[in-house]
Design a protein around this motif. Structure first.
Motif, PDB file in Angstrom:
ATOM      1  N   GLY A   1      33.097  43.832  41.784  1.00  0.00           N
ATOM      2  CA  GLY A   1      34.426  44.143  41.263  1.00  0.00           C
ATOM      3  C   GLY A   1      34.836  45.494  41.835  1.00  0.00           C
ATOM      4  O   GLY A   1      34.171  46.003  42.740  1.00  0.00           O
TER       5      GLY A   1
ATOM      6  N   ASN B   1      36.813  48.427  39.583  1.00  0.00           N
ATOM      7  CA  ASN B   1      36.489  49.220  38.398  1.00  0.00           C
ATOM      8  C   ASN B   1      35.241  48.675  37.713  1.00  0.00           C
ATOM      9  O   ASN B   1      34.387  49.435  37.255  1.00  0.00           O
ATOM     10  N   ALA B   2      35.141  47.347  37.668  1.00  0.00           N
ATOM     11  CA  ALA B   2      33.987  46.721  37.031  1.00  0.00           C
ATOM     12  C   ALA B   2      32.687  47.115  37.743  1.00  0.00           C
ATOM     13  O   ALA B   2      31.615  47.136  37.148  1.00  0.00           O
TER      14      ALA B   2
ATOM     15  N   GLY C   1      31.073  46.441  50.423  1.00  0.00           N
ATOM     16  CA  GLY C   1      31.852  46.333  49.193  1.00  0.00           C
ATOM     17  C   GLY C   1      32.469  44.956  49.105  1.00  0.00           C
ATOM     18  O   GLY C   1      33.644  44.789  48.812  1.00  0.00           O
ATOM     19  N   ILE C   2      31.653  43.953  49.348  1.00  0.00           N
ATOM     20  CA  ILE C   2      32.145  42.589  49.508  1.00  0.00           C
ATOM     21  C   ILE C   2      32.286  41.909  48.143  1.00  0.00           C
ATOM     22  O   ILE C   2      31.446  42.090  47.268  1.00  0.00           O
ATOM     23  N   MET C   3      33.355  41.174  47.956  1.00  0.00           N
ATOM     24  CA  MET C   3      33.505  40.363  46.735  1.00  0.00           C
ATOM     25  C   MET C   3      32.973  38.960  47.017  1.00  0.00           C
ATOM     26  O   MET C   3      33.203  38.422  48.105  1.00  0.00           O
TER      27      MET C   3
ATOM     28  N   ASP D   1      37.111  40.210  36.979  1.00  0.00           N
ATOM     29  CA  ASP D   1      37.657  38.845  36.898  1.00  0.00           C
ATOM     30  C   ASP D   1      38.040  38.339  38.285  1.00  0.00           C
ATOM     31  O   ASP D   1      37.862  37.156  38.604  1.00  0.00           O
ATOM     32  N   SER D   2      38.511  39.232  39.163  1.00  0.00           N
ATOM     33  CA  SER D   2      38.794  38.815  40.532  1.00  0.00           C
ATOM     34  C   SER D   2      37.487  38.504  41.260  1.00  0.00           C
ATOM     35  O   SER D   2      37.344  37.442  41.866  1.00  0.00           O
ATOM     36  N   ALA D   3      36.552  39.398  41.176  1.00  0.00           N
ATOM     37  CA  ALA D   3      35.268  39.225  41.867  1.00  0.00           C
ATOM     38  C   ALA D   3      34.632  37.890  41.508  1.00  0.00           C
ATOM     39  O   ALA D   3      34.183  37.132  42.380  1.00  0.00           O
TER      40      ALA D   3
ATOM     41  N   GLY E   1      43.345  40.864  36.318  1.00  0.00           N
ATOM     42  CA  GLY E   1      43.728  41.017  37.713  1.00  0.00           C
ATOM     43  C   GLY E   1      42.828  41.896  38.547  1.00  0.00           C
ATOM     44  O   GLY E   1      41.776  42.355  38.113  1.00  0.00           O
ATOM     45  N   VAL E   2      43.285  42.083  39.762  1.00  0.00           N
ATOM     46  CA  VAL E   2      42.625  42.953  40.728  1.00  0.00           C
ATOM     47  C   VAL E   2      43.014  44.388  40.372  1.00  0.00           C
ATOM     48  O   VAL E   2      44.205  44.716  40.415  1.00  0.00           O
ATOM     49  N   TYR E   3      42.054  45.172  39.961  1.00  0.00           N
ATOM     50  CA  TYR E   3      42.216  46.584  39.532  1.00  0.00           C
ATOM     51  C   TYR E   3      42.866  46.724  38.158  1.00  0.00           C
ATOM     52  O   TYR E   3      42.481  47.566  37.362  1.00  0.00           O
ATOM     53  N   LYS E   4      43.878  45.943  37.878  1.00  0.00           N
ATOM     54  CA  LYS E   4      44.680  46.042  36.647  1.00  0.00           C
ATOM     55  C   LYS E   4      45.435  44.726  36.479  1.00  0.00           C
ATOM     56  O   LYS E   4      45.564  43.979  37.448  1.00  0.00           O
TER      57      LYS E   4
HETATM   58  C1  TPW Z   1      35.655  39.327  50.441  1.00  0.00           C
HETATM   59  C2  TPW Z   1      39.107  43.449  48.384  1.00  0.00           C
HETATM   60  C3  TPW Z   1      38.025  44.863  46.563  1.00  0.00           C
HETATM   61  S1  TPW Z   1      37.741  44.893  44.904  1.00  0.00           S
HETATM   62  C4  TPW Z   1      38.591  43.469  44.640  1.00  0.00           C
HETATM   63  C5  TPW Z   1      39.099  42.968  45.832  1.00  0.00           C
HETATM   64  C6  TPW Z   1      39.903  41.724  45.922  1.00  0.00           C
HETATM   65  C7  TPW Z   1      38.717  42.867  43.265  1.00  0.00           C
HETATM   66  C8  TPW Z   1      38.893  43.873  42.165  1.00  0.00           C
HETATM   67  O1  TPW Z   1      39.273  43.225  40.983  1.00  0.00           O
HETATM   68  P1  TPW Z   1      38.214  42.851  39.892  1.00  0.00           P
HETATM   69  O2  TPW Z   1      37.742  44.297  39.398  1.00  0.00           O
HETATM   70  O3  TPW Z   1      37.051  42.191  40.486  1.00  0.00           O
HETATM   71  O4  TPW Z   1      38.911  42.122  38.833  1.00  0.00           O
HETATM   72  P2  TPW Z   1      38.546  45.337  38.468  1.00  0.00           P
HETATM   73  O5  TPW Z   1      37.590  45.642  37.393  1.00  0.00           O
HETATM   74  O6  TPW Z   1      38.874  46.552  39.285  1.00  0.00           O
HETATM   75  O7  TPW Z   1      39.791  44.667  37.957  1.00  0.00           O
HETATM   76  N1  TPW Z   1      37.866  40.159  49.730  1.00  0.00           N
HETATM   77  C9  TPW Z   1      36.542  40.403  49.909  1.00  0.00           C
HETATM   78  N2  TPW Z   1      35.995  41.589  49.609  1.00  0.00           N
HETATM   79  C10 TPW Z   1      36.802  42.574  49.154  1.00  0.00           C
HETATM   80  N3  TPW Z   1      36.222  43.747  48.906  1.00  0.00           N
HETATM   81  C11 TPW Z   1      38.183  42.371  48.923  1.00  0.00           C
HETATM   82  C12 TPW Z   1      38.667  41.126  49.231  1.00  0.00           C
HETATM   83  C13 TPW Z   1      38.757  43.783  46.952  1.00  0.00           C
END
Ligand code: TPW
Ligand code: ADP
Ligand code: MG
Length: 584
Positions: A417, A419-420, A443-445, A469-471, A498-501
């Motif tokens: 994630g 923030n997560a 920093g791969i999701m 939740d995005s991750a 969402g992503v970040y917020k």
């Molecule tokens: C394969 C770009 C970095 S962090 C992130 C993305 C899409 C998701 C952040 O949202 P999440 O976390 O997981 O809900 P949070 O707590 O801040 O709300 N595609 C790949 N790797 C990366 N790093 C991305 C896109 C990215």
């Protein structure tokens, strides 16, 4: 070798003659088994379906995924955790490409892994005549693999597998591609001859002893330091030289900073751990010993403001000692005054044998200043963690996770994630080596569920996954895999919509903003669809109860932890890398 003409196995064989011949399928299985590679992470289809069936029948563990990328990530982290190459098995072109991301990830992170993909007819592929799933996979794998090989004849399978193993684990580990064309599997050869072609790899990752002179140079530099610091990276975790590293730190009394996946090599609560004073020790140190950590972006390339430099590319004045198995790593970003090339176990042992009881501990003004910083930062954090806002935020939820991990120090923590990820890394202490696995160098999701499967399978320990939740969405369908194999995995989704917020909007009012998801999504229902336990948690108390229950029951569990959608920040801790954020 090469004397046996391969022939296609036919159904016309009598049972007798069948016993005397072997085939490509069997030789691949035998070669893996002979080398102690007993687990395959993959996804069946032409031309490897029978390979998965026969491998399972032969006693290998065959873990079948819903998408090859997740099987690949599983293989990569199995490599990190075990020092044996993790095996990922895919079909040709599209399956191969799905696995390729993980192969690149393994290479970038220095994890040993072998991606084995079936491929189409060489003569048709090379003339581009349009075969089923036609693709020159070997050529495409090469730029992202440490090594890539193709086997055309059954009597070369032994060599192909042996070379792949050696390439994956020797020196700096990495991802290796092994291309097995469809025709190879059906080739049959005399069983006795076939057996003789197999190779049990002797000493696949030989010790690399550092030059005595390099060891002395490093120790002389360290001895003269007024403000020394040791940085432990995931190479140090991989090396499994845990007691040597602990001894080095405790005997010298030098403060250390663990990189994310090196957390727990010594308990994060260790008095010499400087994590809570990171922004003080990096610019403050005068001599830094890097052990299995590269000076890449995660360490601001060893220069700039993070290190006390005036401008963003200015040297902070530190001298560096770098312990690494790769002779090419030194000087990649800043001057390395004392490179020590060798495997970490041998290097640290060499240091220890030179460090006698006469080693002077670092000056007290350095260590006590660090202590002071730590104490005040820890107190500040404790205050934030003690708050109980409604809705939950990252801190109040992670304060629960922190307690659960403390009570279950053998559990593996998977984390991805933004923030997560960042908040979990700084809030949740780790107590044992190789218990924290995360997004790594890129920093791969998407590593989440693949890591969960492999961690549960290879360590036989409970797994806790803290997921944005995005991750989670990148590998979410693998909850079916967790249920199918009934793995003791507890997923906590930090659901901030969402992503970040979850608060962005489309200025035109037409669509949802690119960073937001369906509000109030119930990820817990996804787990229930496959017979696992789903929990919707809106308070720390509910989260705690659900996590405790998950650990106790060992059932696949998914907790949808509702987090304040305003709580995160853009890109978590790395907002500065965001060009649009800079413009603002
Ligand atoms: C394969 C770009 C970095 S962090 C992130 C993305 C899409 C998701 C952040 O949202 P999440 O976390 O997981 O809900 P949070 O707590 O801040 O709300 N595609 C790949 N790797 C990366 N790093 C991305 C896109 C990215
Ligand atoms: P981090 O991201 O934790 O800082 P990196 O992935 O950047 O760590 O660095 C890991 C380093 O460890 C790589 O440079 C790699 O060559 C090195 N390494 C991996 N295994 C060993 C080993 N057994 N002995 C010595 N160095 C190793
Ligand atoms: Mg999120």
């Amino acid at each position: 070798m090469g004397t046996v003409e391969p022939q296609v196995a036919s159904d016309a064989q009598t049972p007798d003659s069948k016993d005397q011949v072997t085939d490509g399928f069997q030789l691949v299985i035998d070669a893996l088994k002979l080398n102690g590679l007993d687990t395959i992470y993959g996804l069946p289809g032409i031309p490897i379906t029978d390979l998965t069936r026969r491998a399972q029948a032969a006693g290998l563990r065959v873990l079948s995924f819903r998408h090859e990328q997740n099987a690949g990530y599983a293989a990569s982290i199995a490599g990190f955790l075990t020092q044996k190459p993790g095996i990922c098995l895919t079909v040709s072109a599209p399956g191969f490409l799905n696995g390729l991301n993980a192969l690149a990830h393994a290479t970038v992170n220095c994890f040993p892994m072998i991606l084995i993909s079936g491929s189409s007819e060489r003569e048709i592929v090379d003339l581009q005549q349009g075969d089923y799933e036609e693709m020159d996979q070997l050529a495409i794998a090469k730029p992202v693999a440490k090594a890539a090989y193709r086997v055309l004849h059954a009597d070369d399978i032994g060599v192909g597998v042996a070379r792949a193993i050696r390439a994956a684990v020797s020196g700096r580990p990495g991802g290796v591609y092994l291309d097995l064309p469809a025709k190879l599997f059906a080739q049959s050869i005399d069983a006795e001859l076939g057996k003789k072609t197999l190779i049990k790899v002797v000493d696949p990752a030989p010790k690399q002893i550092p030059a005595p002179q390099s060891v002395r140079r490093a120790l002389d530099l360290l001895k003269g330091a007024k403000r020394p610091l040791i940085i432990l990276g995931k190479g140090a975790a991989y090396a499994q030289a845990d007691s040597e590293i602990k001894n080095l730190i405790e005997k010298t009394g030098i403060p250390y900073l663990p990189m994310s996946m090196a957390k727990g090599l010594l308990p994060d609560t260790h008095e010499l751990c400087a994590s809570a004073a990171r922004s003080f020790v990096l610019p403050g140190a005068d001599v830094v010993m890097l052990i299995g950590a590269r000076l890449n972006w995660l360490l601001s390339h060893g220069k700039g403001k993070t290190w006390g430099g005036k401008g963003h590319k200015d040297w902070g004045g530190q001298k560096f000692i770098q312990v690494d198995i790769s002779p090419q790593e030194a000087d990649s970003n800043v001057r390395i005054d004392a490179p020590v090339v060798g495997d970490i176990g041998s290097c640290v042992s060499a240091f220890l044998s030179e460090i006698n009881s006469g080693w002077a501990k670092p000056p007290a003004d350095w260590t006590s200043a660090i202590q002071e910083k730590k104490t005040s930062n820890v107190a500040k954090m404790a205050e934030t963690l003690a708050k109980n806002p409604s809705p939950m935020n990252f801190h109040s939820a992670l304060s629960v996770v922190r307690d659960i991990v403390k009570a279950n120090p053998d559990a593996i923590l998977v984390n991805e994630g933004a923030n997560a990820l960042d908040f979990t890394r700084s809030i949740v202490d780790m107590y044992k080596p190789r218990k924290r696995i995360d997004v790594g160098t890129w920093g791969i999701m998407g590593v989440g569920m693949g890591y969960c499967v492999a961690a549960a399978v290879v360590t036989q320990q409970p797994v806790i996954a803290i997921e944005g939740d995005s991750a989670f969405g990148f590998s979410g369908m693998e909850v079916e895999t967790l249920c199918r194999y009934n793995l003791p995995v507890c997923i906590v989704i930090m659901n901030n919509n969402g992503v970040y917020k979850g608060t962005d909007t489309d200025p035109t009012g037409r669509d949802p903003a690119p960073t937001v998801f369906v509000k109030g999504a119930r990820y817990d229902k996804l787990m229930e669809a496959f017979g696992g336990v789903g929990v919707h948690a809106t308070t720390p108390a509910e989260l705690r109860k659900a996590m405790e229950q998950a650990i106790r029951s060992k059932k696949p569990t998914l907790i949808n932890a509702v987090i304040d959608e305003t709580a995160g920040t853009e890109s978590g801790r790395i907002t500065s890398l965001n060009p649009s954020a800079k413009k603002k």
